[in-house]
Design an enzyme around this catalytic site. Structure first.
Site, PDB file in Angstrom:
ATOM      1  N   LYS A   1     -36.717  39.768  -7.140  1.00  0.00           N
ATOM      2  CA  LYS A   1     -36.469  41.041  -7.819  1.00  0.00           C
ATOM      3  C   LYS A   1     -36.050  42.102  -6.804  1.00  0.00           C
ATOM      4  O   LYS A   1     -35.066  42.791  -6.987  1.00  0.00           O
ATOM      5  CB  LYS A   1     -37.748  41.449  -8.559  1.00  0.00           C
TER       6      LYS A   1
ATOM      7  N   GLU B   1     -41.125  36.193   2.516  1.00  0.00           N
ATOM      8  CA  GLU B   1     -41.085  34.727   2.351  1.00  0.00           C
ATOM      9  C   GLU B   1     -39.708  34.287   1.849  1.00  0.00           C
ATOM     10  O   GLU B   1     -39.098  33.370   2.394  1.00  0.00           O
ATOM     11  CB  GLU B   1     -42.144  34.271   1.323  1.00  0.00           C
TER      12      GLU B   1
ATOM     13  N   GLY C   1     -42.499  40.964 -12.325  1.00  0.00           N
ATOM     14  CA  GLY C   1     -42.270  39.631 -11.764  1.00  0.00           C
ATOM     15  C   GLY C   1     -42.928  38.524 -12.573  1.00  0.00           C
ATOM     16  O   GLY C   1     -42.305  37.518 -12.917  1.00  0.00           O
ATOM     17  N   ARG C   2     -44.216  38.719 -12.897  1.00  0.00           N
ATOM     18  CA  ARG C   2     -44.935  37.650 -13.601  1.00  0.00           C
ATOM     19  C   ARG C   2     -44.588  37.581 -15.081  1.00  0.00           C
ATOM     20  O   ARG C   2     -45.119  36.748 -15.805  1.00  0.00           O
ATOM     21  CB  ARG C   2     -46.445  37.817 -13.387  1.00  0.00           C
TER      22      ARG C   2
ATOM     23  N   GLU D   1     -53.330  38.604 -11.741  1.00  0.00           N
ATOM     24  CA  GLU D   1     -52.586  39.693 -11.117  1.00  0.00           C
ATOM     25  C   GLU D   1     -52.471  40.871 -12.089  1.00  0.00           C
ATOM     26  O   GLU D   1     -52.416  42.023 -11.681  1.00  0.00           O
ATOM     27  CB  GLU D   1     -51.205  39.228 -10.657  1.00  0.00           C
TER      28      GLU D   1
ATOM     29  N   HIS E   1     -62.461  13.448 -14.144  1.00  0.00           N
ATOM     30  CA  HIS E   1     -62.974  12.583 -13.077  1.00  0.00           C
ATOM     31  C   HIS E   1     -63.189  13.372 -11.799  1.00  0.00           C
ATOM     32  O   HIS E   1     -63.301  12.786 -10.720  1.00  0.00           O
ATOM     33  CB  HIS E   1     -62.001  11.426 -12.850  1.00  0.00           C
TER      34      HIS E   1
ATOM     35  N   LYS F   1     -50.021  42.248   3.151  1.00  0.00           N
ATOM     36  CA  LYS F   1     -48.611  42.187   3.580  1.00  0.00           C
ATOM     37  C   LYS F   1     -48.386  43.104   4.770  1.00  0.00           C
ATOM     38  O   LYS F   1     -47.743  42.740   5.751  1.00  0.00           O
ATOM     39  CB  LYS F   1     -47.699  42.679   2.446  1.00  0.00           C
TER      40      LYS F   1
END
Ligand code: G6Q
Length: 580
Positions: free
Chosen positions: A240, A246, A301-302, A387, A418, A543
């Protein structure tokens, strides 16, 4: 309004730039009077009184007393059957929860969201992901401007591009057909696309391999590209802001990787496209903005997997199926807006979750899809819910006097059975579960001799809900002839709450419905908790500190930045082992 920019008309006036770079107002916006703190409502007080009853509720007795409980506490819409009867609720509790949503003005808040009001008050932004799936010709406005035509302009460009990649009209620099699409993005620019790709794999063409690089850890890039050919690889750089360290580092590494073989800077134009709101940074990176697909600051973003961030999804499943996915989102938007709270799936999930969190004190929620295709669904929801609602202050900045987001986690069943289900059944902290499954499998594997996989899968899901709710009493264990000393170990307490979401069949449309279901669930909870579900200031500090530490790790000599003794020792140990 061009794809990624605002027109002058739509620019919000008093917004200035804060240190973090986001638009801000100098005075705190007023929280509407109807948006009351939950603990000031009558319903909250009623629920506080009812909590004792909820904690003491015995599901065995409740089901025995009311033979219709399983259907009474259920709701169905859009091919999704929600059975919430195995929660620690009764009719009064459900009524009080519904009253809470009403008193907290959730419907008014939702109306403000759908009307494009700047309900993300700390960033002074509208929250209009619902416009991403609005049908052509409809009207949804931000600052007086209808954004739907812009949404469809981008969707049309995405479709043309996706078709070209799929049918081979779009070729690599050396004329070869694209065989691999690598999406580079992180957080909201990764989790949705990767979840959707995995969920809808059966709807993909299979001759184009989609991969997702997110981590700054170079091993991620290495592993995802080690067997790819730059001549047939297309990178979709999804960010965005187009400034995320990253993503930008991975994108630069990808460019160097591609050019090492293609040896011509002009190749970037055929092998890199961008998805962003930031045309300037895209151009700076060297991607032609003609190959950029935009979205807008009113898409968080999410909440962006159905925007251009879904370009890799569209390439994978094709434009028609992507439009089906959007239709699914739209179905749920409509249901959320119109169904009465007691029949409204997002409201019900939200209110039950809130009951478990705030009144029964449960700290986590396990989302357990009995569907291997949904193996990234819990990870996706983890960001969506945590978030959004992992906040400790109210909209007006005052501290929350109640609990907000629980921890969301989970893995597909039956694998989890399991592994960690032991704790869910017999641990000291009850974990409310959302079981999720599809009645009709996409591939009905097995035979009457070997057993049908899907029947065994679903039998396990139903059995887990049953075991959690009703447990196994000491008397039952004894009656099996268990020696007395072993009885406590083999006893299951029961009364562990769960929801079961049984859906008809997985499809792009169903996936859209499910994602929108959880989007709106998150909205309802955030609205009642009176937090801003649409900012994420909590990710900032780490950050900033990392930026300061980077030169201390890679530099010839450690910088003299003052750290605590723990951080300093860790930096020194790292440097020593790296021979620096
Ligand atoms: C989501 C968050 C966050 C964001 C990533 C990537 O709601 O804002 O997860 O999506 O930090 O940001 P960019 O898309 O700007 O690279």
């Amino acid at each position: 309004m061009p794809a990624a920019t605002r027109s002058k008309k739509s620019a919000r006036k008093p917004a200035a730039k804060a240190a973090s770079g986001v638009a801000r107002k100098d005075t705190a916006p007023k929280v509407p009077a109807w948006h009351v703190a939950p603990d000031k409502t009558r319903a909250w007080k009623r629920l506080t009184a009812l909590a004792k009853r909820g904690r003491a509720l015995d599901l065995r007795a409740a089901f025995k007393k009311d033979r219709t409980r399983g259907t009474r506490f259920s709701a169905e819409a859009l091919g999704i059957h929600l059975d919430y009867s195995k929660n620690l609720v009764d009719g009064d509790i459900v009524d009080a929860l519904v009253a809470l949503a009403k008193e907290c003005g959730v419907a008014k808040h939702a109306k403000a969201m759908f009307a494009g009001e700047a309900i993300n008050i700390t960033e002074n932004r509208a929250v209009l992901h619902a416009a991403l799936r609005a049908p052509k010709g409809s009207v949804m406005k931000v600052d007086g401007e209808n954004v739907v035509p812009h949404v469809h302009a981008v969707l049309d460009r995405m479709a043309a591009f996706a078709d070209a990649v799929r049918n081979g009209a779009w070729r690599g620099h050396t004329g070869k057909k694209i065989a691999a699409v690598v999406n580079i993005g992180i957080g909201g620019s990764d989790l949705g696309p990767v979840m959707a790709y995995e969920a809808l794999k059966d709807f993909t063409r299979r001759d184009i391999d989609c991969r997702y690089v997110s981590n700054i850890d170079g091993e991620d890039f290495y592993e995802k590209t080690r067997d790819l050919d730059p001549e047939t690889t297309l990178f979709v750089v999804s960010s965005k802001t187009f400034t995320t360290i990253e993503t930008m580092t991975n994108a630069q590494t990808a460019r160097a990787w591609a050019l090492a073989k293609l040896k011509d800077r002009a190749a970037v134009a055929r092998h890199f496209v961008a998805v962003s709101t930031n045309a300037e940074e895209v151009a700076k990176f060297g991607i032609d903005t003609a190959n950029m697909f935009g979205f807008w600051d009113w898409v968080g973003g999410r909440y962006s997997m159905d925007s251009a961030i879904g370009l890799s999804t569209m390439i994978a499943i094709g434009p028609a199926a992507f439009h089906e996915l959007l239709a699914g989102f739209r179905d749920m938007d409509e249901h959320f807006r119109t169904a009465p709270a007691k029949k409204n799936l997002p409201y019900l999930l939200a209110l039950l979750g809130l009951w478990n969190r705030d009144f029964l004190g449960f700290e986590t929620v396990a989302v357990l899809p009995y569907c291997q295709y949904l193996h990234r669904f819990s990870a996706y929801l983890q960001q969506l819910e945590m978030e959004s609602n992992g906040k400790r202050v109210q909209l007006d900045g005052s501290p929350c006097r109640w609990q907000t987001s629980p921890v969301i986690w989970g893995e597909p069943g039956t694998n989890g059975q399991h592994a960690f289900y032991q704790m869910i059944h017999q641990g000291t902290s009850p974990v409310p579960c959302d079981f999720l499954a599809f009645a009709k499998p996409l591939h009905d594997v097995g035979s009457t001799e070997t057993g049908m996989h899907h029947d065994i899968l679903l039998a396990n899901l139903f059995a887990q809900g049953e075991a959690l709710a009703f447990g196994k009493t000491a008397a039952e264990v004894r009656a099996e002839g268990t020696p007395e000393w072993l009885v406590p170990h083999r006893t299951f307490p029961g009364n562990r709450p769960s929801n079961t979401l049984l859906c008809e069949q997985l499809s792009p449309r169903m996936l859209g419905r499910l994602v929108a279901l959880y989007e709106h669930k998150t909205f309802v909870q955030g609205s009642i908790w009176r937090v801003n579900s649409f900012d994420q200031w909590g990710v900032e500090l780490g950050k900033v500190l990392a930026k300061r530490i980077i030169p201390e790790l890679s530099g010839a000599r450690p910088a003299k930045a003052a750290h605590d003794s723990s951080t300093s020792a860790l930096i020194a140990r790292y440097r020593a082992w790296r021979g620096r």
